[in-house]
Design an enzyme around this catalytic site. Structure first.
Site, PDB file in Angstrom:
ATOM      1  N   PRO A 192       2.191   3.333   4.780  1.00 39.60           N
ATOM      2  CA  PRO A 192       2.013   4.175   5.957  1.00 39.60           C
ATOM      3  C   PRO A 192       2.288   3.395   7.247  1.00 39.60           C
ATOM      4  CG  PRO A 192       0.182   4.435   4.437  1.00 39.60           C
ATOM      5  CD  PRO A 192       0.980   3.269   3.956  1.00 39.60           C
TER       6      PRO A 192
ATOM      7  N   ARG B 113      13.277  -5.621   2.284  1.00 39.77           N
ATOM      8  CA  ARG B 113      13.166  -4.230   2.757  1.00 39.77           C
ATOM      9  C   ARG B 113      14.550  -3.654   2.977  1.00 39.77           C
ATOM     10  NH1 ARG B 113       8.256  -3.376   5.315  1.00 39.77           N
ATOM     11  NH2 ARG B 113       8.752  -1.164   5.097  1.00 39.77           N
TER      12      ARG B 113
END
Length: 287
Positions: free
Chosen positions: A2, A264
């Site tokens: 989140p 990432r």
């Protein structure tokens, strides 16, 4: 994981569900937080605050007050719902007998003191959703660090000690909107570019907090305006480049690129975000 708007929204929802001063029953149905839950059981929730991706629940025990420090991590969830039997492995449950808030699978859930929480906050950078007074100073420090760094802006934006709460989606989208290549070294960006990047982060994250989803496209690039199908993604909302590798850019038509950087996925448009070859320059932020 989140991003910051989710944690700020959760803090807001907890404040609404459990008004200040209302005593709460605290338990750990899973058992892993039982001893700590017992220390706050029956106490009123004094405040629920978010900084970046960290949630701090302060309980009124007199002095020193006790703080539950939560980081949801990749799979954590904190669900607020009408009171019912716990479902799944609930690390922490808070309830007033009507509403329950159940914490599942956080990266960590720790009981600490106000002093511990204050020390943790010192390690967090400028939060685009934070208090304006704190942010002005923190943002100045963050942008000054970026202006001196030879590292890629795409990497710097994910440093939580610089930009608290900014994650992969906001990183990709703000760089697209500001026409900055993610590999551009921080010390080659102008003061105007750095200021605009920060201001856009503040804007985008407040929109996400208000709407409950990340929307970064301008009105002229919405599905309705362009006559295209809406994006279908678990994150919801409309974006320019995030998770759109190989698809056409809404602005220039180039195919969106993707690269793995520091573990990432990094997304950008090679047409709209051209890397500039230039030397580092003097910045006001370095003064």
């Amino acid at each position: 994981m989140p991003e910051g708007h989710v944690i700020h929204g959760l803090a807001r929802d907890l404040r609404r569900a459990f008004p200040k001063g209302r005593a709460l029953k605290a338990s750990s149905p899973q058992g892993r937080f039982s001893s700590s839950a017992a220390l706050i059981d029956g106490l009123p929730l004094e405040s629920a605050d978010a900084v970046g991706k960290h949630l701090f629940l302060t309980f009124d025990t007199g002095r020193p007050e006790r703080v539950v420090w939560i980081h949801l991590g990749l799979i954590g969830k904190f669900d607020i719902h009408p009171l019912a039997e716990p479902v799944g492995k609930v690390r922490l449950r808070l309830t007033d007998g009507i509403t329950a808030a159940d914490l599942h699978g956080p990266q960590w859930c720790r009981l600490c003191t106000e002093e511990d929480a204050a020390e943790a906050l010192k390690k967090q950078g400028a939060d685009p959703l934070g208090e304006k007074e704190r942010n002005e100073e923190a943002a100045g420090r963050a942008l000054k660090t970026v202006s001196r760094s030879k590292k890629a802006i795409g990497s710097l934006l994910l440093r939580q000690d610089l930009f608290a709460g900014v994650g992969n989606i906001f990183r990709a989208e703000v760089l697209f909107r500001r026409h900055i290549h993610p590999a551009q070294p921080g010390n080659t960006l102008t003061d105007a570019e750095l200021d605009a990047m920060w201001e856009d982060l503040v804007f985008l994250m407040h929109v996400a907090l208000d709407h409950g989803q990340i929307d970064t496209v301008e009105p002229e690039h919405t599905p309705e305006a362009m006559g295209r199908e809406p994006r279908v993604d678990a994150h919801g909302g409309g974006v320019y480049v995030y998770r759109r590798a190989g698809q056409a850019c809404y602005v220039c038509g180039s195919r969106i690129s993707r690269e793995t950087v520091e573990g990432r996925n990094l997304f950008w448009c090679p047409g709209c975000q051209k890397r500039r070859r230039r030397k580092a320059r003097a910045h006001a932020y370095r003064a």
